[in-house]
Design a protein around this motif. Sequence first.
Motif, PDB file in Angstrom:
ATOM      1  N   TYR A  79     -52.959 -16.116 -29.873  1.00 36.52           N
ATOM      2  CA  TYR A  79     -51.655 -15.728 -29.216  1.00 36.52           C
ATOM      3  C   TYR A  79     -51.796 -15.787 -27.714  1.00 36.52           C
ATOM      4  O   TYR A  79     -53.014 -15.914 -27.177  1.00 36.52           O
ATOM      5  N   LEU A  80     -50.712 -16.243 -27.186  1.00 36.78           N
ATOM      6  CA  LEU A  80     -50.649 -16.338 -25.712  1.00 36.78           C
ATOM      7  C   LEU A  80     -49.385 -15.292 -25.101  1.00 36.78           C
ATOM      8  O   LEU A  80     -48.407 -15.964 -25.491  1.00 36.78           O
ATOM      9  N   GLN A  81     -49.763 -14.472 -24.703  1.00 34.61           N
ATOM     10  CA  GLN A  81     -48.667 -13.488 -23.956  1.00 34.61           C
ATOM     11  C   GLN A  81     -48.465 -14.012 -22.510  1.00 34.61           C
ATOM     12  O   GLN A  81     -49.676 -13.974 -21.689  1.00 34.61           O
ATOM     13  N   MET A  82     -47.022 -14.434 -22.231  1.00 35.75           N
ATOM     14  CA  MET A  82     -46.897 -15.035 -20.778  1.00 35.75           C
ATOM     15  C   MET A  82     -45.965 -14.157 -20.201  1.00 35.75           C
ATOM     16  O   MET A  82     -44.910 -13.955 -20.639  1.00 35.75           O
ATOM     17  N   ASN A  83     -46.414 -13.670 -19.286  1.00 37.48           N
ATOM     18  CA  ASN A  83     -45.335 -12.808 -18.431  1.00 37.48           C
ATOM     19  C   ASN A  83     -45.126 -13.179 -17.123  1.00 37.48           C
ATOM     20  O   ASN A  83     -46.046 -14.056 -16.572  1.00 37.48           O
ATOM     21  N   SER A  84     -44.041 -12.768 -16.382  1.00 36.77           N
ATOM     22  CA  SER A  84     -43.745 -13.179 -14.891  1.00 36.77           C
ATOM     23  C   SER A  84     -43.667 -14.703 -14.815  1.00 36.77           C
ATOM     24  O   SER A  84     -44.246 -15.358 -14.005  1.00 36.77           O
ATOM     25  N   LEU A  85     -42.901 -15.359 -15.868  1.00 39.12           N
ATOM     26  CA  LEU A  85     -43.129 -16.771 -15.858  1.00 39.12           C
ATOM     27  C   LEU A  85     -42.518 -17.422 -14.589  1.00 39.12           C
ATOM     28  O   LEU A  85     -41.455 -16.820 -14.137  1.00 39.12           O
ATOM     29  N   LYS A  86     -42.853 -18.591 -14.510  1.00 37.96           N
ATOM     30  CA  LYS A  86     -42.436 -19.186 -13.226  1.00 37.96           C
ATOM     31  C   LYS A  86     -41.967 -20.665 -13.525  1.00 37.96           C
ATOM     32  O   LYS A  86     -42.585 -21.155 -14.571  1.00 37.96           O
ATOM     33  N   PRO A  87     -41.086 -21.389 -12.933  1.00 33.62           N
ATOM     34  CA  PRO A  87     -40.515 -22.730 -13.242  1.00 33.62           C
ATOM     35  C   PRO A  87     -41.832 -23.813 -13.353  1.00 33.62           C
ATOM     36  O   PRO A  87     -41.795 -24.610 -14.301  1.00 33.62           O
ATOM     37  N   GLU A  88     -42.864 -23.386 -12.648  1.00 33.77           N
ATOM     38  CA  GLU A  88     -43.832 -24.306 -12.886  1.00 33.77           C
ATOM     39  C   GLU A  88     -44.743 -24.033 -13.859  1.00 33.77           C
ATOM     40  O   GLU A  88     -45.685 -25.032 -14.354  1.00 33.77           O
ATOM     41  N   ASP A  89     -44.659 -23.062 -14.785  1.00 27.78           N
ATOM     42  CA  ASP A  89     -45.015 -22.975 -15.965  1.00 27.78           C
ATOM     43  C   ASP A  89     -44.201 -23.870 -17.207  1.00 27.78           C
ATOM     44  O   ASP A  89     -44.875 -23.883 -18.369  1.00 27.78           O
ATOM     45  N   THR A  90     -43.282 -24.414 -16.956  1.00 24.60           N
ATOM     46  CA  THR A  90     -42.650 -25.321 -17.920  1.00 24.60           C
ATOM     47  C   THR A  90     -43.474 -26.473 -18.273  1.00 24.60           C
ATOM     48  O   THR A  90     -44.087 -27.298 -17.207  1.00 24.60           O
ATOM     49  N   ALA A  91     -43.757 -26.839 -19.464  1.00 22.50           N
ATOM     50  CA  ALA A  91     -44.318 -27.649 -19.975  1.00 22.50           C
ATOM     51  C   ALA A  91     -44.270 -27.607 -21.525  1.00 22.50           C
ATOM     52  O   ALA A  91     -43.753 -26.613 -22.215  1.00 22.50           O
ATOM     53  N   VAL A  92     -45.036 -28.496 -22.077  1.00 25.42           N
ATOM     54  CA  VAL A  92     -45.314 -28.565 -23.625  1.00 25.42           C
ATOM     55  C   VAL A  92     -46.813 -27.801 -23.670  1.00 25.42           C
ATOM     56  O   VAL A  92     -47.572 -28.157 -23.444  1.00 25.42           O
ATOM     57  N   TYR A  93     -46.822 -26.771 -24.524  1.00 24.85           N
ATOM     58  CA  TYR A  93     -47.983 -25.871 -24.913  1.00 24.85           C
ATOM     59  C   TYR A  93     -48.607 -26.338 -26.039  1.00 24.85           C
ATOM     60  O   TYR A  93     -48.039 -26.309 -27.127  1.00 24.85           O
ATOM     61  N   TYR A  94     -49.921 -26.689 -26.132  1.00 26.75           N
ATOM     62  CA  TYR A  94     -50.701 -26.920 -27.467  1.00 26.75           C
ATOM     63  C   TYR A  94     -51.799 -26.016 -27.550  1.00 26.75           C
ATOM     64  O   TYR A  94     -52.517 -25.664 -26.533  1.00 26.75           O
ATOM     65  N   CYS A  95     -51.801 -25.648 -28.771  1.00 28.57           N
ATOM     66  CA  CYS A  95     -52.986 -24.990 -29.339  1.00 28.57           C
ATOM     67  C   CYS A  95     -54.031 -25.796 -29.706  1.00 28.57           C
ATOM     68  O   CYS A  95     -54.000 -26.999 -30.336  1.00 28.57           O
ATOM     69  N   ASN A  96     -55.272 -25.625 -29.430  1.00 30.17           N
ATOM     70  CA  ASN A  96     -56.490 -26.084 -29.856  1.00 30.17           C
ATOM     71  C   ASN A  96     -57.594 -25.019 -30.541  1.00 30.17           C
ATOM     72  O   ASN A  96     -57.428 -23.882 -30.228  1.00 30.17           O
ATOM     73  N   ALA A  97     -58.319 -25.546 -31.681  1.00 31.98           N
ATOM     74  CA  ALA A  97     -59.192 -24.720 -32.154  1.00 31.98           C
ATOM     75  C   ALA A  97     -60.598 -25.728 -32.700  1.00 31.98           C
ATOM     76  O   ALA A  97     -60.318 -26.857 -32.876  1.00 31.98           O
ATOM     77  N   ALA A  98     -61.534 -25.245 -32.314  1.00 32.04           N
ATOM     78  CA  ALA A  98     -63.014 -25.712 -32.534  1.00 32.04           C
ATOM     79  C   ALA A  98     -63.269 -24.933 -34.043  1.00 32.04           C
ATOM     80  O   ALA A  98     -63.785 -23.951 -33.998  1.00 32.04           O
ATOM     81  N   VAL A  99     -62.942 -26.066 -35.033  1.00 36.78           N
ATOM     82  CA  VAL A  99     -63.209 -25.368 -36.270  1.00 36.78           C
ATOM     83  C   VAL A  99     -64.393 -25.794 -37.017  1.00 36.78           C
ATOM     84  O   VAL A  99     -64.961 -27.261 -37.109  1.00 36.78           O
ATOM     85  N   VAL A 100     -65.178 -24.877 -37.944  1.00 37.68           N
ATOM     86  CA  VAL A 100     -66.128 -25.258 -38.672  1.00 37.68           C
ATOM     87  C   VAL A 100     -65.655 -25.267 -39.976  1.00 37.68           C
ATOM     88  O   VAL A 100     -65.215 -24.418 -40.561  1.00 37.68           O
ATOM     89  N   ARG A 101     -65.787 -26.553 -40.778  1.00 37.42           N
ATOM     90  CA  ARG A 101     -64.908 -26.718 -41.945  1.00 37.42           C
ATOM     91  C   ARG A 101     -66.274 -26.285 -43.115  1.00 37.42           C
ATOM     92  O   ARG A 101     -67.237 -26.644 -43.023  1.00 37.42           O
ATOM     93  N   TYR A 102     -65.640 -26.043 -44.311  1.00 33.25           N
ATOM     94  CA  TYR A 102     -66.360 -25.924 -45.559  1.00 33.25           C
ATOM     95  C   TYR A 102     -66.886 -27.328 -45.739  1.00 33.25           C
ATOM     96  O   TYR A 102     -66.441 -28.180 -45.687  1.00 33.25           O
ATOM     97  N   GLY A 103     -68.412 -27.147 -45.835  1.00 34.63           N
ATOM     98  CA  GLY A 103     -69.071 -28.343 -46.269  1.00 34.63           C
ATOM     99  C   GLY A 103     -69.891 -29.070 -44.957  1.00 34.63           C
ATOM    100  O   GLY A 103     -70.451 -29.983 -44.933  1.00 34.63           O
ATOM    101  N   GLY A 104     -69.494 -28.297 -43.867  1.00 30.97           N
ATOM    102  CA  GLY A 104     -70.397 -28.615 -42.590  1.00 30.97           C
ATOM    103  C   GLY A 104     -69.402 -29.326 -41.906  1.00 30.97           C
ATOM    104  O   GLY A 104     -68.338 -29.984 -42.293  1.00 30.97           O
ATOM    105  N   GLY A 105     -69.901 -29.599 -40.480  1.00 32.60           N
ATOM    106  CA  GLY A 105     -69.148 -30.410 -39.531  1.00 32.60           C
ATOM    107  C   GLY A 105     -68.177 -29.378 -38.521  1.00 32.60           C
ATOM    108  O   GLY A 105     -67.601 -28.752 -39.247  1.00 32.60           O
ATOM    109  N   ARG A 106     -68.301 -29.770 -37.386  1.00 30.71           N
ATOM    110  CA  ARG A 106     -67.509 -29.049 -36.446  1.00 30.71           C
ATOM    111  C   ARG A 106     -66.248 -30.178 -35.898  1.00 30.71           C
ATOM    112  O   ARG A 106     -66.722 -30.989 -35.460  1.00 30.71           O
ATOM    113  N   TYR A 107     -65.244 -29.839 -35.859  1.00 32.22           N
ATOM    114  CA  TYR A 107     -63.919 -30.396 -35.480  1.00 32.22           C
ATOM    115  C   TYR A 107     -63.072 -29.949 -34.271  1.00 32.22           C
ATOM    116  O   TYR A 107     -62.886 -28.749 -34.639  1.00 32.22           O
TER     117      TYR A 107
END
Length: 120
Positions: A79-107
Amino acid sequence: QVQLVESGGGLVQPGGSLRLSCAASGSIFSINAMGWYRQAPGKQRELVAAITSGGSTNYADSVKGRFTISRDNAKNTVYLQMNSLKPEDTAVYYCNAAVVRYGGGRYDYWGQGTQVTVSS
């Protein structure tokens, strides 16, 4: 395969608040760091906030004291709680995750992005 689905973006007035959510699903053994990035028009994508599986956090200087990142490991959700937002916060926000998958490997996986617009 792993999917990240974001929600919670929208239009808000300066000084307002929004809460973004990102749920990961699929072939997930564990998730290490999760984070939020943003990209404004004509600018490079930048890190907003990140959190480790143990709960350690770091923030961009521009959002310290206003944004809070958190996660629910049982739900593979960040989650990202964003308070006191400013016009310069305007953007497309992307989530990222470093996942270890079943069977191995980090992606690294990315969400589809959610628009946040701060305007009166």
